[in-house]
Motif scaffolding. Structure first.
Motif, PDB file in Angstrom:
ATOM      1  N   GLY A  47      -4.215  26.053  20.129  1.00 25.23           N
ATOM      2  CA  GLY A  47      -5.336  26.012  19.203  1.00 25.23           C
ATOM      3  C   GLY A  47      -5.499  27.264  18.388  1.00 25.23           C
ATOM      4  N   ALA A  48      -6.728  27.775  18.342  1.00 29.31           N
ATOM      5  CA  ALA A  48      -7.050  28.873  17.441  1.00 29.31           C
ATOM      6  C   ALA A  48      -6.220  30.120  17.719  1.00 29.31           C
ATOM      7  N   GLN A  81      -6.251  17.270  17.143  1.00 30.27           N
ATOM      8  CA  GLN A  81      -7.262  18.183  17.671  1.00 30.27           C
ATOM      9  C   GLN A  81      -8.056  17.503  18.768  1.00 30.27           C
ATOM     10  N   THR A 141     -13.786  21.338  19.657  1.00 31.51           N
ATOM     11  CA  THR A 141     -14.113  22.715  19.316  1.00 31.51           C
ATOM     12  C   THR A 141     -15.057  23.294  20.362  1.00 31.51           C
ATOM     13  N   THR A 161      -8.569  34.897  20.599  1.00 34.10           N
ATOM     14  CA  THR A 161      -9.836  34.640  19.926  1.00 34.10           C
ATOM     15  C   THR A 161     -10.922  35.565  20.461  1.00 34.10           C
ATOM     16  N   MET A 177     -13.990  30.539  10.314  1.00 35.09           N
ATOM     17  CA  MET A 177     -13.684  29.677  11.444  1.00 35.09           C
ATOM     18  C   MET A 177     -14.927  29.568  12.301  1.00 35.09           C
ATOM     19  N   ARG A 214     -10.649  26.136  18.424  1.00 34.20           N
ATOM     20  CA  ARG A 214     -10.059  24.799  18.341  1.00 34.20           C
ATOM     21  C   ARG A 214      -9.084  24.590  19.489  1.00 34.20           C
ATOM     22  N   TRP A 215      -9.211  23.466  20.164  1.00 32.20           N
ATOM     23  CA  TRP A 215      -8.208  23.026  21.132  1.00 32.20           C
ATOM     24  C   TRP A 215      -7.419  21.874  20.514  1.00 32.20           C
ATOM     25  N   ALA A 216      -6.111  21.861  20.677  1.00 31.24           N
ATOM     26  CA  ALA A 216      -5.289  20.807  20.088  1.00 31.24           C
ATOM     27  C   ALA A 216      -4.028  20.593  20.918  1.00 31.24           C
ATOM     28  N   LEU A 251      -4.541  18.377  10.681  1.00 32.21           N
ATOM     29  CA  LEU A 251      -4.536  19.566  11.522  1.00 32.21           C
ATOM     30  C   LEU A 251      -3.516  20.583  11.019  1.00 32.21           C
ATOM     31  N   THR A 283      -4.417  24.360   9.732  1.00 35.40           N
ATOM     32  CA  THR A 283      -3.795  25.510  10.368  1.00 35.40           C
ATOM     33  C   THR A 283      -3.205  26.462   9.343  1.00 35.40           C
ATOM     34  N   ASP A 316      -6.013  28.291   7.517  1.00 36.85           N
ATOM     35  CA  ASP A 316      -6.714  29.247   8.377  1.00 36.85           C
ATOM     36  C   ASP A 316      -5.906  30.525   8.588  1.00 36.85           C
TER      37      ASP A 316
END
Length: 323
Positions: A91-92, A118, A121, A161, A247, A251-253, A300, A304, A307
């Protein structure tokens, strides 16, 4: 000549029985986790695996590879065969912040992956031991300014993060806290409960249960207030601008290696979306501090790439480098 004919027939027989995307999966799927066993990220991965397995009529084998802010696990997924039998959670940190702070990263988070979708969040939580002298963001700022550099905070790695949250807190408030990088959130939890570290940024999935049990206290949420801990003020509440709201949440994906057949990615994506619509899963995710929010792979990937460009400027301003 006879041997060649036999070999050709064997090749045709193999081709006739070779796996197709419609057959997938015919063997266990390795599910690579960036978090150590026992962490919130580990709990999330196992929840998704348990719920997705019957939908795709398959079996997941969990593989925890913590370290380097998730880069070890993410690089492993990037280099795995693109056959649908290795997927990972990220993710992030793994797909935005590490690339933004390290142009020499061993993987390309846009080109080297086929995004499955995703998951949701979550905010990042700043927690402290119960005897820590500050109880909220305002008191922490005052404490840190009183003795610049004396207040230390931990995160689960350089360019994580949590690290970005801490350095942005410093930038916006002139708090001048110093960073202690750990290998994993689980190590932070162990040292915090042992009194070896007093202040730390952790993912909401790991920190929320600790706060609710009274083992630690919450100082603030980065970036926005979490439904998991609605009484805990956020950066937004305190007037701390989080990267111009570039942001809003962690984010988890789920990801597969680039080149994984689209029908396989599509099957996994459809299963993930279906799981995230289950009421019991939504409830469990909220327990972990995560708000279910499915986003498809193509969208997604676009998010990405955008971002990363935005966060490069933040990494430069905060002097965050993971090279």
């Amino acid at each position: 000549m006879r041997k060649l004919w036999i070999a050709a027939l064997a090749g045709l027989a193999f081709a006739a029985h070779a796996e197709t995307p419609a057959d997938y999966p015919t063997r266990p799927i390795r599910f690579v986790l960036i978090s150590a066993a026992g962490s919130g990220g580990d709990a999330l991965g196992r929840l998704l695996a348990d719920k997705m397995a019957p939908l795709i009529k398959g079996v997941f084998v969990m593989d925890n590879k913590p370290g380097a802010s998730g880069a070890i696990a993410t690089d492993f997924v990037a280099r795995a065969p693109a056959d649908g039998y290795t997927i990972g959670i990220g993710g992030a940190t793994t797909h935005v912040l590490l690339p933004a702070s390290n142009p020499k990263l061993s993987y390309d988070s846009v080109k080297d992956f086929a995004p499955i979708g995703q998951v949701g969040t979550a905010s990042i939580l700043l927690i402290a031991t119960n005897d820590f002298p500050a109880n909220n963001a305002k008191e922490l700022i005052a404490l840190a300014k009183k003795s610049p550099g004396s207040v230390q905070y931990a995160s689960w790695g350089i360019a994580s993060t949590g690290h970005f949250c801490g350095e942005l807190f410093n930038l916006r408030t002139q708090a001048q806290m110093s960073h202690i990088p750990y290998k994993s959130v689980v190590q932070i939890q162990t040292d915090m409960l042992g009194g070896h570290v007093k202040l730390a940024y952790v993912d909401m999935a790991s920190g929320s249960p600790m706060v609710k049990s009274g083992k630690v206290k919450a100082i603030t949420a980065c970036t926005s207030r979490s439904p998991s801990l609605p009484d805990v003020s956020s950066y937004d509440d305190e007037g701390i601008d989080f990267a111009g709201k570039r942001m809003g949440a962690l984010r988890w994906a789920l990801y597969a290696p680039a080149g994984t057949p689209k029908p396989i990615v599509g099957k996994l994506s459809a299963a993930l979306k279906q799981v995230l619509e289950m009421p019991d899963v939504k409830t469990r995710l909220l327990d972990l501090g995560i708000t279910a929010a499915f986003v498809g792979g193509d969208e997604l990937r676009t998010m990405t790439a955008a971002d990363i460009e935005g966060w490069k400027q933040i990494a430069k301003a905060a002097n965050i480098s993971n090279e």
